[in-house]
Motif scaffolding. Structure first.
Motif, PDB file in Angstrom:
ATOM      1  N   UNK A 275       0.845  -1.195   0.000  1.00 35.43           N
ATOM      2  CA  UNK A 275       0.000   0.000   0.000  1.00 35.43           C
ATOM      3  C   UNK A 275       0.879   1.244   0.000  1.00 35.43           C
ATOM      4  N   UNK A 276       0.613   2.143  -0.946  1.00 37.87           N
ATOM      5  CA  UNK A 276       1.450   3.334  -1.080  1.00 37.87           C
ATOM      6  C   UNK A 276       0.909   4.527  -0.301  1.00 37.87           C
ATOM      7  N   UNK A 277      -0.322   4.409   0.208  1.00 36.93           N
ATOM      8  CA  UNK A 277      -0.929   5.486   1.001  1.00 36.93           C
ATOM      9  C   UNK A 277      -1.814   4.883   2.089  1.00 36.93           C
ATOM     10  N   UNK A 278      -2.079   5.687   3.125  1.00 39.56           N
ATOM     11  CA  UNK A 278      -3.064   5.286   4.130  1.00 39.56           C
ATOM     12  C   UNK A 278      -4.457   5.347   3.518  1.00 39.56           C
ATOM     13  N   UNK A 279      -5.298   4.392   3.890  1.00 43.37           N
ATOM     14  CA  UNK A 279      -6.694   4.397   3.453  1.00 43.37           C
ATOM     15  C   UNK A 279      -7.580   4.584   4.674  1.00 43.37           C
ATOM     16  N   UNK A 280      -8.259   5.741   4.753  1.00 47.17           N
ATOM     17  CA  UNK A 280      -9.082   6.080   5.908  1.00 47.17           C
ATOM     18  C   UNK A 280     -10.556   5.862   5.597  1.00 47.17           C
TER      19      UNK A 280
ATOM     20  N   UNK B 202      -3.227   0.912   6.642  1.00 47.80           N
ATOM     21  CA  UNK B 202      -2.082   1.822   6.758  1.00 47.80           C
ATOM     22  C   UNK B 202      -1.109   1.668   5.586  1.00 47.80           C
ATOM     23  N   UNK B 203      -0.412   2.735   5.296  1.00 50.23           N
ATOM     24  CA  UNK B 203       0.656   2.699   4.302  1.00 50.23           C
ATOM     25  C   UNK B 203       1.667   1.628   4.702  1.00 50.23           C
ATOM     26  N   UNK B 204       2.100   0.821   3.749  1.00 51.01           N
ATOM     27  CA  UNK B 204       3.050  -0.254   4.029  1.00 51.01           C
ATOM     28  C   UNK B 204       2.400  -1.617   4.201  1.00 51.01           C
TER      29      UNK B 204
ATOM     30  N   UNK C 289      -4.774  -1.319  13.264  1.00 55.46           N
ATOM     31  CA  UNK C 289      -3.614  -0.980  14.087  1.00 55.46           C
ATOM     32  C   UNK C 289      -3.911   0.279  14.863  1.00 55.46           C
ATOM     33  N   UNK C 290      -3.380   0.340  16.087  1.00 55.61           N
ATOM     34  CA  UNK C 290      -3.515   1.549  16.909  1.00 55.61           C
ATOM     35  C   UNK C 290      -2.135   2.061  17.239  1.00 55.61           C
ATOM     36  N   UNK C 291      -2.036   3.371  17.361  1.00 51.19           N
ATOM     37  CA  UNK C 291      -0.738   3.976  17.687  1.00 51.19           C
ATOM     38  C   UNK C 291      -0.424   3.791  19.164  1.00 51.19           C
TER      39      UNK C 291
END
Length: 202
Positions: free
Chosen positions: A67-72, A80-82, A200-202
């Motif tokens: 994934x090249x960008x975050x998808x919200x 998430x990106x990556x 995922x959570x920060x």
């Protein structure tokens, strides 16, 4: 003395037993989370991690994208990106005279950075029914076709004459193999709803 020790052991055993029962009955607070559904038709921007070619990749060849960008979705980062996506080459059509080779790449799994896997159904997107390649090959010949223009008239002259145009003939060259290069940007399109039961959570 023996009676005192016996009473102490009995009391200790009852306390331990009741404490164990209390621990067994404790209900840990759970997060209220029913999962999120990404509908069919959702686009996910990705980048290719390897060269994929109809020349040397057979059907079933395993592929990987990132994934090249975050998808919200609203305020939640669903993908998430990556995030890694895995799939395989589902179809290959060899090049023929007049048409380049083509292939379809199916995506069946996404892997988050914490190694949690989520099954998905999708393809690498193209506007041609997700078929990568398959365009017309170059013409093998060109023909001259007269094109009659409208009458041109000046002050002292007038002219109506043909102009030769060069157009592709009916014959075309042998098609070439199709390749998706490493590092190339693309899109995954979901062909069925994806149920995201883990984020995922920060």
């Amino acid at each position: 003395m023996k009676k005192i020790l016996s009473v102490i052991f009995i009391i200790f055993g009852l306390v331990s037993f009741s404490t164990a029962e209390e621990f067994d009955n404790i209900q840990l607070p759970m997060r209220d989370y029913d999962g999120i559904e990404l509908p069919a038709g959702t686009f996910i921007p990705i980048i290719n991690t390897q060269d994929i070619s109809t020349e040397y990749c057979p059907e079933g060849y395993k592929v990987k994208f990132i994934a090249s960008n975050d998808l919200f979705l609203h305020e939640t980062n669903i993908i998430p990106k990556g995030t890694e996506f895995f799939g395989y080459v589902e179809e290959i059509h060899e090049p023929v005279i007049g048409t380049h080779a083509s292939m379809k790449i199916r995506i069946n799994k996404m892997l988050l950075s914490d190694t949690f896997e989520i099954p998905i159904k999708g393809y690498i997107y193209t506007s041609n029914d997700n078929l990568i390649g398959g365009g017309l090959s170059a013409p093998a010949e060109y023909v001259k076709v007269p094109h009659y223009q409208q009458k041109f008239q000046g002050r002292f002259w007038s002219h109506r004459g043909p102009t030769l145009q060069i157009r592709p003939g009916g014959k075309r060259l042998m098609g070439e193999h199709t390749k998706v290069n490493a590092g190339e940007d693309g899109l995954i399109i979901l062909t069925a709803p994806a149920y995201i039961t883990h984020t995922l959570t920060n």
